[in-house]
Write a protein that holds these residues in place. Structure first.
Motif, PDB file in Angstrom:
ATOM      1  N   SER A  39     -26.767   3.082  18.227  1.00 50.22           N
ATOM      2  CA  SER A  39     -27.056   4.236  17.391  1.00 50.22           C
ATOM      3  C   SER A  39     -28.248   5.010  17.940  1.00 50.22           C
ATOM      4  O   SER A  39     -29.253   4.429  18.339  1.00 50.22           O
ATOM      5  CB  SER A  39     -27.345   3.800  15.949  1.00 50.22           C
ATOM      6  N   THR A  40     -28.116   6.334  17.951  1.00 49.98           N
ATOM      7  CA  THR A  40     -29.180   7.195  18.462  1.00 49.98           C
ATOM      8  C   THR A  40     -29.720   8.105  17.362  1.00 49.98           C
ATOM      9  O   THR A  40     -30.323   9.131  17.649  1.00 49.98           O
ATOM     10  CB  THR A  40     -28.661   8.055  19.630  1.00 49.98           C
ATOM     11  N   GLY A  41     -29.491   7.743  16.137  1.00 48.47           N
ATOM     12  CA  GLY A  41     -29.930   8.536  14.991  1.00 48.47           C
ATOM     13  C   GLY A  41     -28.956   8.339  13.852  1.00 48.47           C
ATOM     14  O   GLY A  41     -27.882   7.766  14.032  1.00 48.47           O
ATOM     15  N   ALA A  42     -29.324   8.799  12.672  1.00 47.33           N
ATOM     16  CA  ALA A  42     -28.489   8.614  11.484  1.00 47.33           C
ATOM     17  C   ALA A  42     -27.146   9.327  11.654  1.00 47.33           C
ATOM     18  O   ALA A  42     -27.104  10.528  11.904  1.00 47.33           O
ATOM     19  CB  ALA A  42     -29.212   9.133  10.255  1.00 47.33           C
ATOM     20  N   HIS A  43     -26.074   8.555  11.565  1.00 47.49           N
ATOM     21  CA  HIS A  43     -24.727   9.121  11.640  1.00 47.49           C
ATOM     22  C   HIS A  43     -23.708   8.059  11.251  1.00 47.49           C
ATOM     23  O   HIS A  43     -24.012   6.876  11.188  1.00 47.49           O
ATOM     24  CB  HIS A  43     -24.413   9.650  13.041  1.00 47.49           C
ATOM     25  N   PHE A  55     -20.182  18.846  11.068  1.00 44.92           N
ATOM     26  CA  PHE A  55     -21.147  17.761  11.242  1.00 44.92           C
ATOM     27  C   PHE A  55     -20.754  16.782  12.355  1.00 44.92           C
ATOM     28  O   PHE A  55     -21.440  15.797  12.588  1.00 44.92           O
ATOM     29  CB  PHE A  55     -21.350  17.000   9.930  1.00 44.92           C
ATOM     30  N   ILE A  56     -19.631  17.048  13.038  1.00 41.70           N
ATOM     31  CA  ILE A  56     -19.195  16.166  14.120  1.00 41.70           C
ATOM     32  C   ILE A  56     -20.111  16.361  15.331  1.00 41.70           C
ATOM     33  O   ILE A  56     -20.303  17.479  15.798  1.00 41.70           O
ATOM     34  CB  ILE A  56     -17.723  16.417  14.506  1.00 41.70           C
ATOM     35  N   MET A  98       0.837  -1.179   0.000  1.00 35.69           N
ATOM     36  CA  MET A  98       0.000   0.000   0.000  1.00 35.69           C
ATOM     37  C   MET A  98       0.880   1.239   0.000  1.00 35.69           C
ATOM     38  O   MET A  98       1.816   1.331   0.774  1.00 35.69           O
ATOM     39  CB  MET A  98      -0.873   0.018   1.254  1.00 35.69           C
ATOM     40  N   THR A  99       0.561   2.172  -0.867  1.00 29.00           N
ATOM     41  CA  THR A  99       1.316   3.409  -0.902  1.00 29.00           C
ATOM     42  C   THR A  99       0.683   4.430   0.037  1.00 29.00           C
ATOM     43  O   THR A  99      -0.513   4.387   0.305  1.00 29.00           O
ATOM     44  CB  THR A  99       1.352   3.972  -2.335  1.00 29.00           C
ATOM     45  N   GLU A 100       1.519   5.337   0.502  1.00 31.52           N
ATOM     46  CA  GLU A 100       1.028   6.358   1.437  1.00 31.52           C
ATOM     47  C   GLU A 100       0.299   7.450   0.678  1.00 31.52           C
ATOM     48  O   GLU A 100       0.804   8.009  -0.281  1.00 31.52           O
ATOM     49  CB  GLU A 100       2.212   6.957   2.193  1.00 31.52           C
ATOM     50  N   LYS A 101      -0.924   7.701   1.051  1.00 35.57           N
ATOM     51  CA  LYS A 101      -1.745   8.766   0.484  1.00 35.57           C
ATOM     52  C   LYS A 101      -2.348   9.555   1.624  1.00 35.57           C
ATOM     53  O   LYS A 101      -2.405   9.096   2.762  1.00 35.57           O
ATOM     54  CB  LYS A 101      -2.872   8.183  -0.380  1.00 35.57           C
ATOM     55  N   LYS A 102      -2.841  10.730   1.320  1.00 35.84           N
ATOM     56  CA  LYS A 102      -3.501  11.537   2.330  1.00 35.84           C
ATOM     57  C   LYS A 102      -4.805  10.880   2.760  1.00 35.84           C
ATOM     58  O   LYS A 102      -5.507  10.271   1.952  1.00 35.84           O
ATOM     59  CB  LYS A 102      -3.790  12.930   1.778  1.00 35.84           C
ATOM     60  N   TRP A 103      -5.102  11.013   4.039  1.00 39.48           N
ATOM     61  CA  TRP A 103      -6.386  10.569   4.569  1.00 39.48           C
ATOM     62  C   TRP A 103      -7.309  11.776   4.555  1.00 39.48           C
ATOM     63  O   TRP A 103      -6.870  12.906   4.761  1.00 39.48           O
ATOM     64  CB  TRP A 103      -6.233  10.045   5.984  1.00 39.48           C
ATOM     65  N   ILE A 104      -8.583  11.554   4.326  1.00 46.70           N
ATOM     66  CA  ILE A 104      -9.533  12.660   4.259  1.00 46.70           C
ATOM     67  C   ILE A 104     -10.668  12.456   5.255  1.00 46.70           C
ATOM     68  O   ILE A 104     -10.999  11.334   5.614  1.00 46.70           O
ATOM     69  CB  ILE A 104     -10.104  12.819   2.840  1.00 46.70           C
ATOM     70  N   LYS A 105     -11.256  13.552   5.671  1.00 46.88           N
ATOM     71  CA  LYS A 105     -12.428  13.480   6.541  1.00 46.88           C
ATOM     72  C   LYS A 105     -13.628  13.079   5.675  1.00 46.88           C
ATOM     73  O   LYS A 105     -13.778  13.592   4.559  1.00 46.88           O
ATOM     74  CB  LYS A 105     -12.696  14.830   7.193  1.00 46.88           C
ATOM     75  N   PRO A 106     -14.478  12.204   6.176  1.00 43.82           N
ATOM     76  CA  PRO A 106     -15.632  11.806   5.368  1.00 43.82           C
ATOM     77  C   PRO A 106     -16.649  12.927   5.205  1.00 43.82           C
ATOM     78  O   PRO A 106     -17.365  12.982   4.209  1.00 43.82           O
ATOM     79  CB  PRO A 106     -16.215  10.631   6.140  1.00 43.82           C
ATOM     80  N   PHE A 107     -16.705  13.832   6.178  1.00 44.67           N
ATOM     81  CA  PHE A 107     -17.620  14.965   6.151  1.00 44.67           C
ATOM     82  C   PHE A 107     -16.945  16.146   6.841  1.00 44.67           C
ATOM     83  O   PHE A 107     -15.972  15.974   7.578  1.00 44.67           O
ATOM     84  CB  PHE A 107     -18.936  14.628   6.862  1.00 44.67           C
ATOM     85  N   ARG A 164     -25.252  12.925   9.582  1.00 48.85           N
ATOM     86  CA  ARG A 164     -25.660  13.253   8.209  1.00 48.85           C
ATOM     87  C   ARG A 164     -26.993  12.558   7.969  1.00 48.85           C
ATOM     88  O   ARG A 164     -27.315  11.571   8.632  1.00 48.85           O
ATOM     89  CB  ARG A 164     -24.625  12.781   7.185  1.00 48.85           C
ATOM     90  N   PRO A 165     -27.756  13.023   7.002  1.00 45.87           N
ATOM     91  CA  PRO A 165     -29.042  12.371   6.736  1.00 45.87           C
ATOM     92  C   PRO A 165     -28.863  10.900   6.340  1.00 45.87           C
ATOM     93  O   PRO A 165     -27.886  10.546   5.667  1.00 45.87           O
ATOM     94  CB  PRO A 165     -29.610  13.176   5.572  1.00 45.87           C
ATOM     95  N   GLU A 166     -29.791  10.079   6.772  1.00 41.82           N
ATOM     96  CA  GLU A 166     -29.742   8.663   6.410  1.00 41.82           C
ATOM     97  C   GLU A 166     -29.707   8.527   4.895  1.00 41.82           C
ATOM     98  O   GLU A 166     -30.421   9.213   4.178  1.00 41.82           O
ATOM     99  CB  GLU A 166     -30.956   7.927   6.974  1.00 41.82           C
ATOM    100  N   GLY A 167     -28.824   7.652   4.419  1.00 42.19           N
ATOM    101  CA  GLY A 167     -28.681   7.415   2.991  1.00 42.19           C
ATOM    102  C   GLY A 167     -27.595   8.240   2.330  1.00 42.19           C
ATOM    103  O   GLY A 167     -27.290   8.040   1.153  1.00 42.19           O
TER     104      GLY A 167
END
Length: 150
Positions: A116-120, A14-15, A1-10, A41-44
């Motif tokens: 889970s207490t809601g969509a997240h 929204f945290i 695996m090559t090293e690449k930047k990690w990104i935030k999903p959102f 985030r909204p479900e889906g």
């Protein structure tokens, strides 16, 4: 695996839950500190891979619901397992499928599992494959790891 930047999903705005926090509810219920980072985030809503890597496990947990676990190498050289939890449904990806940060859709935001207490998205990081299912002490702060690797 090559090293690449990690990104935030959102985006940070929204945290709704940070790793290691101990809310009044958690204290009252004598629960462990929070074991991941939550993005509401909204479900889906599509969730894209945080890092380049491969799928290592797709499972259902009574507590975490539908989960996809990815292995990815951090720029510090450590191999981590990233858990994407409470997914809406079982991901369509297969074991060992390649993932590209910010491009590969790993699943949809959901509300599955008893914790889970809601969509997240509840996302975790561990140096052990099954650590994403374990207690807080089995994990590391994924948000911090993303910042270090961005």
């Amino acid at each position: 695996m090559t090293e690449k930047k990690w990104i935030k999903p959102f985006a940070d705005k929204f945290i709704t839950g940070h790793y290691g926090t101990l809310s009044a509810y958690r204290k009252k219920m004598k629960m462990q500190p929070h074991s991941g980072t939550d993005w509401a985030r909204p479900e889906g809503t599509e969730i894209k891979a945080i890092a380049d890597g491969r799928v290592t496990l797709i499972a259902y947990s009574k507590v975490l619901g539908h989960v996809l676990v990815q292995k990815a190498r951090h720029k510090n050289g450590t191999l981590y397992y990233i858990g994407y939890c409470h997914l809406k449904e079982k991901p369509e990806l297969k074991d060992n499928a390649p993932l590209t940060a910010g491009k590969t859709v790993i699943g949809l935001v959901g509300n599955t599992g008893s914790a889970s207490t809601g969509a997240h998205l509840h996302a975790t990081a561990s140096q052990k494959p099954r650590g994403v299912f374990g207690v807080t002490s089995d994990k590391e702060d994924l948000f911090k790891l993303i910042k270090e690797n961005s």
